[in-house]
Design a protein around this motif. Structure first.
Motif, PDB file in Angstrom:
ATOM      1  N   PRO A 111       5.270 -19.308 -13.112  1.00  0.00           N
ATOM      2  CA  PRO A 111       6.538 -18.561 -13.143  1.00  0.00           C
ATOM      3  C   PRO A 111       7.756 -19.349 -12.690  1.00  0.00           C
ATOM      4  O   PRO A 111       8.886 -18.985 -13.028  1.00  0.00           O
ATOM      5  CB  PRO A 111       6.274 -17.387 -12.195  1.00  0.00           C
ATOM      6  N   ASN A 296      12.832 -17.163  -4.384  1.00  0.00           N
ATOM      7  CA  ASN A 296      12.313 -16.416  -5.529  1.00  0.00           C
ATOM      8  C   ASN A 296      10.992 -15.726  -5.221  1.00  0.00           C
ATOM      9  O   ASN A 296      10.308 -15.269  -6.151  1.00  0.00           O
ATOM     10  CB  ASN A 296      12.156 -17.350  -6.729  1.00  0.00           C
ATOM     11  N   HIS A 298      10.310 -12.902  -4.133  1.00  0.00           N
ATOM     12  CA  HIS A 298      10.256 -11.496  -4.553  1.00  0.00           C
ATOM     13  C   HIS A 298       9.826 -11.343  -6.015  1.00  0.00           C
ATOM     14  O   HIS A 298       9.406 -10.264  -6.433  1.00  0.00           O
ATOM     15  CB  HIS A 298      11.608 -10.820  -4.334  1.00  0.00           C
ATOM     16  N   ASN A 299       9.920 -12.428  -6.779  1.00  0.00           N
ATOM     17  CA  ASN A 299       9.498 -12.399  -8.179  1.00  0.00           C
ATOM     18  C   ASN A 299       8.076 -12.897  -8.384  1.00  0.00           C
ATOM     19  O   ASN A 299       7.596 -12.936  -9.521  1.00  0.00           O
ATOM     20  CB  ASN A 299      10.450 -13.248  -9.032  1.00  0.00           C
TER      21      ASN A 299
END
Length: 302
Positions: A111, A296, A298-299
């Motif tokens: 990701p 990032n 939280h993603n």
């Protein structure tokens, strides 16, 4: 101590590591004769011979080996400091070499690799996956990743994300045909999919907590694989039960292709930690990666 002794120390360490005046001189960008004079001057000031020289080879004396053990860390600190100062003049740049376990591929690298490389176009990312503990300094990596904070004494760790919840997974079809386990003892009657370590081929035991006690179950599996994502895929195909980190199975759990069983007994692991040598200054390219992952988080499924 004379100030020019420091140049002799750097010359000595480089020659000792390269086992050659010529190779060391090329690395430092100086003439071999200058390097020889610097080492000779150091030996004269110390009053001991540090290197045995022949026309064909260069080797450490006993005193030289002892001296090298003491001065090499200081020399490496000086080189690292100079390199870090040069890097701070620009944006993070150069090759960031990471040694990561396979679990980090879907949770972290897949990701983030695109957005990170877009954000830092001068950084080249080199990622090698290995589930075994890697000596990152010896193998030339900038950092490694492991679960928890149990690090070597000369390493420091940067926490990435939160605790990793473990799960036992099965497909609805498999559970309809074979029943849903409600006790750990029920696992003996089920087909299980095992994860094995690549180098040792040892099967990783499933870890549970019962009444505050840690309990392990080693599955007698028909299917043994060396990546957790494949364990999860096999479970979704109805081949048996799998033990994994919940984040890896999140999409299949959300779609209903997999369901969790034995939830009261499944513990959480400590968070993922990026580790790197504490005696070196953190290069901007590595600091940028750590900060980017945290920003990032939280993603991510960590």
């Amino acid at each position: 101590m004379r100030l020019d002794q420091f140049s002799g120390i750097v010359a000595f360490v480089k020659v000792a590591e390269a086992k050659s005046f010529t190779r060391a001189a090329a690395e430092l960008g100086v003439a071999p004769a200058s390097l020889s004079e610097a080492v000779k001057g150091l030996e004269e000031r110390l009053g001991v011979r540090l290197l045995n020289r022949t026309t064909r080879s260069v080797g450490l004396t006993e005193a030289g080996a002892h001296y090298l053990d003491h001065v090499r860390p200081a020399a490496e600190e000086i080189w690292a400091a100079g390199a870090a100062l040069r890097e701070t003049r620009d944006r993070p740049a150069g090759t960031l070499r990471l040694s990561l376990p396979w679990i980090a591929a879907p949770l972290l690298i897949e990701p983030l690799m695109g957005p990170f490389m877009d954000a830092y176009p001068e950084v080249r990312l080199s990622v090698i996956f290995d589930d075994n503990f890697v000596d990152i300094a010896a193998q030339g990596f900038d950092a490694g990743l492991r679960i928890g904070e149990l690090l070597e004494k000369d390493m420091i760790g940067a926490r990435l994300g939160g605790p990793l919840q473990t799960v036992v997974l099965g497909s609805p079809d498999y559970l309809a045909r074979n029943g849903t386990p409600t006790r750990l003892a029920d696992l003996a009657a089920h087909r299980c999919i095992a994860f094995a370590f690549t180098r040792t081929r040892a099967i990783s035991p499933w870890e549970f907590v019962v009444d505050g006690r840690h309990v392990e179950f080693t599955p007698d599996a028909r299917l043994i694989v060396n990546t957790l994502p494949l364990c999860i895929t096999a479970a979704a195909q109805g081949l048996g039960l799998a033990f994994a980190v919940e984040g890896l199975a999140a999409p299949l759990l959300a779609s209903g292709a997999l369901v969790k069983v034995l939830e009261p007994f499944c513990p959480s692991y400590e968070p993922l930690h990026l580790y790197y040598p504490s005696r070196r200054l953190v290069p901007p390219k590595l600091r940028a990666f750590i900060d980017f992952v945290r920003a990032n988080a939280h993603n991510l499924r960590i």
